[in-house]
Design a protein around this motif. Structure first.
Motif, short mmCIF file in Angstrom:
data_model
loop_
_atom_site.label_atom_id
_atom_site.label_comp_id
_atom_site.label_asym_id
_atom_site.label_seq_id
_atom_site.Cartn_x
_atom_site.Cartn_y
_atom_site.Cartn_z
N UNK A 272 0.53 -1.24 -0.23
CA UNK A 272 0.31 0.15 0.16
C UNK A 272 1.17 1.28 0.08
N UNK A 273 1.63 1.31 -0.82
CA UNK A 273 2.95 2.92 -0.83
C UNK A 273 1.85 3.34 -2.38
N UNK A 274 1.92 4.56 -1.81
CA UNK A 274 1.13 5.43 -2.79
C UNK A 274 3.10 6.01 -3.81
N UNK A 275 3.06 6.16 -4.86
CA UNK A 275 3.97 6.01 -6.06
C UNK A 275 3.57 7.97 -5.98
N UNK A 276 4.32 8.59 -6.02
CA UNK A 276 4.58 9.84 -6.48
C UNK A 276 4.49 10.23 -7.49
N UNK A 277 3.23 10.10 -8.41
CA UNK A 277 2.84 10.13 -9.85
C UNK A 277 3.15 11.07 -10.00
N UNK A 278 2.73 12.82 -10.09
CA UNK A 278 1.86 14.13 -9.87
C UNK A 278 4.35 14.48 -10.12
N UNK A 279 4.97 13.83 -9.44
CA UNK A 279 6.65 14.09 -9.84
C UNK A 279 6.97 13.59 -10.48
N UNK A 280 6.75 12.40 -11.29
CA UNK A 280 6.92 11.44 -12.13
C UNK A 280 6.70 12.34 -13.39
N UNK A 281 4.81 12.03 -13.52
CA UNK A 281 4.26 12.91 -14.52
C UNK A 281 4.98 14.06 -15.21
N UNK A 282 5.51 15.17 -13.98
CA UNK A 282 6.23 16.22 -14.59
C UNK A 282 7.75 16.41 -15.26
N UNK A 283 8.38 15.42 -15.27
CA UNK A 283 9.92 14.86 -15.37
C UNK A 283 9.92 14.03 -17.09
N UNK A 284 8.64 13.14 -17.20
CA UNK A 284 8.29 12.67 -18.11
C UNK A 284 8.04 13.58 -19.23
N UNK A 285 7.56 14.41 -18.98
CA UNK A 285 6.59 15.47 -19.67
C UNK A 285 7.59 16.30 -20.11
N UNK A 286 8.40 17.18 -18.96
CA UNK A 286 9.73 18.00 -19.36
C UNK A 286 10.38 16.35 -21.38
N UNK A 287 10.81 15.77 -20.92
CA UNK A 287 11.27 14.63 -21.15
C UNK A 287 10.17 14.39 -22.94
N UNK A 288 9.16 14.76 -22.62
CA UNK A 288 8.46 14.47 -24.09
C UNK A 288 8.18 13.02 -24.37
N UNK A 289 7.92 12.53 -22.80
CA UNK A 289 8.42 10.36 -22.71
C UNK A 289 6.77 10.30 -22.37
N UNK A 290 6.26 9.64 -22.31
CA UNK A 290 4.26 9.20 -22.33
C UNK A 290 4.79 8.23 -20.78
N UNK A 291 3.61 9.04 -20.44
CA UNK A 291 2.99 8.15 -18.80
C UNK A 291 1.87 7.92 -18.47
N UNK A 292 1.76 6.81 -18.60
CA UNK A 292 0.47 5.35 -18.35
C UNK A 292 0.64 5.39 -17.30
N UNK A 293 -0.09 5.72 -16.38
CA UNK A 293 -0.80 5.44 -14.72
C UNK A 293 -2.05 4.34 -14.51
N UNK A 294 -1.57 3.24 -14.33
CA UNK A 294 -2.27 2.05 -13.62
C UNK A 294 -3.08 2.50 -12.19
N UNK A 295 -4.52 2.73 -12.86
CA UNK A 295 -5.10 3.30 -11.39
C UNK A 295 -6.05 2.78 -10.67
N UNK A 296 -5.59 0.98 -11.00
CA UNK A 296 -6.93 0.09 -10.62
C UNK A 296 -6.82 0.48 -9.38
N UNK A 297 -6.13 0.55 -8.16
CA UNK A 297 -6.04 0.50 -6.81
C UNK A 297 -6.01 2.00 -6.24
N UNK A 298 -5.68 3.49 -7.72
CA UNK A 298 -5.84 4.71 -7.00
C UNK A 298 -7.29 5.37 -7.06
N UNK A 299 -7.95 5.29 -8.18
CA UNK A 299 -8.80 5.76 -8.37
C UNK A 299 -9.98 5.99 -7.59
N UNK A 300 -10.15 6.97 -7.01
CA UNK A 300 -11.27 6.60 -6.15
C UNK A 300 -10.77 6.96 -4.27
N UNK A 301 -9.51 6.63 -4.43
CA UNK A 301 -8.31 6.33 -3.80
C UNK A 301 -7.15 7.70 -3.41
#
Length: 374
Positions: A158-187
């Motif tokens: 049950x560790x919350x990963x730093x999704x927003x921070x990684x999204x910033x990194x990927x956006x700056x590099x032009x790399x697509x970030x795909x987030x599995x939110x199966x446990x994240x949506x609603x949580x």
């Protein structure tokens, strides 16, 4: 009425103690009724006529997914679940098929990546399995993959990963970030600026089984090449229309849409805060149960608590004893959930917002009894 009281009063009385929301939450009476009502309407007027009548409800469901992911509602695709969503996305991926993800990636996700021809490399993580954002930024800059995949909250931990921070990194590099939110949506907050976010209905959103959603940024959608119908046919459909299966259990989508509406009405931030509180209560209640170690930090902002055996207890037998003897439902998680990180089976406990302190104390006592008996 408190959030916990609203949640409990809106559902059938539980038979025992449900501590398994990370597997399948309890649907509300309203969701059950909406699902059944659509099935009844299909019998009354025909499936396709009923589908047309349900369009506004499904549009509202897509808008709710958009609100939770930060992606446009006209780029939300209903799926049969999270695995289906990932397979749809990766089977449509253009060009190079290289992917970076954490060592603790969900086993079925790894299988889908392999089946779609993706070469997978590991992102750097600390000893607990949490992404090292700075090290990941250096690695991705030096050798960017076609896609970065992050499971925002794992199935086995049950560790919350730093999704927003990684999204910033990927956006700056032009790399697509795909987030599995199966446990994240609603949580957790999943509107982090990803290129795609996917999840399921049955977990923290408490909708029906057999339905999920995939939300895609328009820039990525333009690049995707769905297999069906074959592109050379020139069928005038958008990418999202080509990804969405028409022959589906529409009643489940209607129920999912209502569950999404219930979540938004309750207040996503309020739900997140309550789940974090419930997670802390759970870890406090279980900290001293002999034979088990609580894996997550006490203040981890999630309601998933993982128990690792320390003295030979068998999580599978303990789970079975808890169900048979006390009517308490938990999850047995074996190594296949995270084959490159999980070395021994664990027991997962995941109460929802209606959890009460006395119930968690009851579970702690039952766990001690199960450990001794199993």
């Amino acid at each position: 009425m408190s959030l916990a009281e609203q949640w409990r009063s809106g559902r059938p009385k539980v038979a025992g103690l449900h501590l398994d929301s990370a597997a399948c939450s309890r649907q509300s009476l309203a969701v059950i009724d909406a699902t059944a009502q659509h099935a009844r309407h299909e019998a009354e007027v025909g499936g396709y006529v009923a589908a047309e009548a349900a369009a506004p409800v499904l549009d509202a469901g897509r808008a709710a997914v958009a609100a939770l992911t930060g992606l446009p509602s006209d780029h939300v695709v209903f799926t049969t679940g999270a695995n289906h969503a990932l397979d749809l996305l990766l089977s449509s991926w253009p060009g190079q098929r290289t992917l970076a993800c954490l060592p603790g990636e969900f086993g079925p996700n790894l299988a889908i990546m392999a089946a779609n021809g993706f070469a997978v490399r590991a992102l750097p993580a600390d000893d607990a399995g949490r992404l090292d954002v700075d090290a990941a930024a250096r690695q991705l800059a030096a050798d960017p993959p076609a896609v970065v995949h992050l499971t925002a909250l794992a199935s086995h931990r049950g560790l919350a990963q730093p999704s927003a921070a990684l999204a910033d990194v990927c956006r700056d590099l032009g790399v697509a970030l795909v987030v599995d939110a199966a446990q994240g949506l609603g949580h957790l907050d999943c509107a982090v600026g990803a290129a795609a976010v996917y999840g399921t209905s049955r977990k923290w959103l408490a909708g029906p089984r057999g339905v999920g959603a995939l939300a895609i940024h328009p820039d990525l959608a333009q690049r995707l090449r769905p297999r069906l119908p074959p592109p050379e046919w020139g069928v005038p459909l958008t990418v999202t229309q080509r990804l969405e299966h028409g022959e589906t259990n529409l009643a489940a989508r209607v129920g999912f849409s209502l569950a999404l509406g219930e979540h938004l009405a309750a207040g996503p931030q309020l739900v997140r805060d309550r789940l974090a509180q419930v997670g802390r209560w759970t870890r406090e209640a279980l900290a001293d149960v002999a034979g088990w170690r609580v894996v997550e930090p006490l203040d981890e902002p999630t309601a998933i608590t993982t128990l690792a055996p320390t003295d030979g207890a068998d999580p599978q037998k303990v789970r079975a004893w808890l169900i048979a003897q006390r009517g308490i439902v938990t999850t047995y998680a074996d190594w296949q959930r995270a084959p490159f990180e999980l070395t021994t089976p664990v027991l997962r406990v995941s109460p929802h917002v209606d959890a009460a302190l006395d119930e968690l104390a009851q579970f702690a006592e039952a766990l001690a009894a199960a450990t001794a008996a199993a």
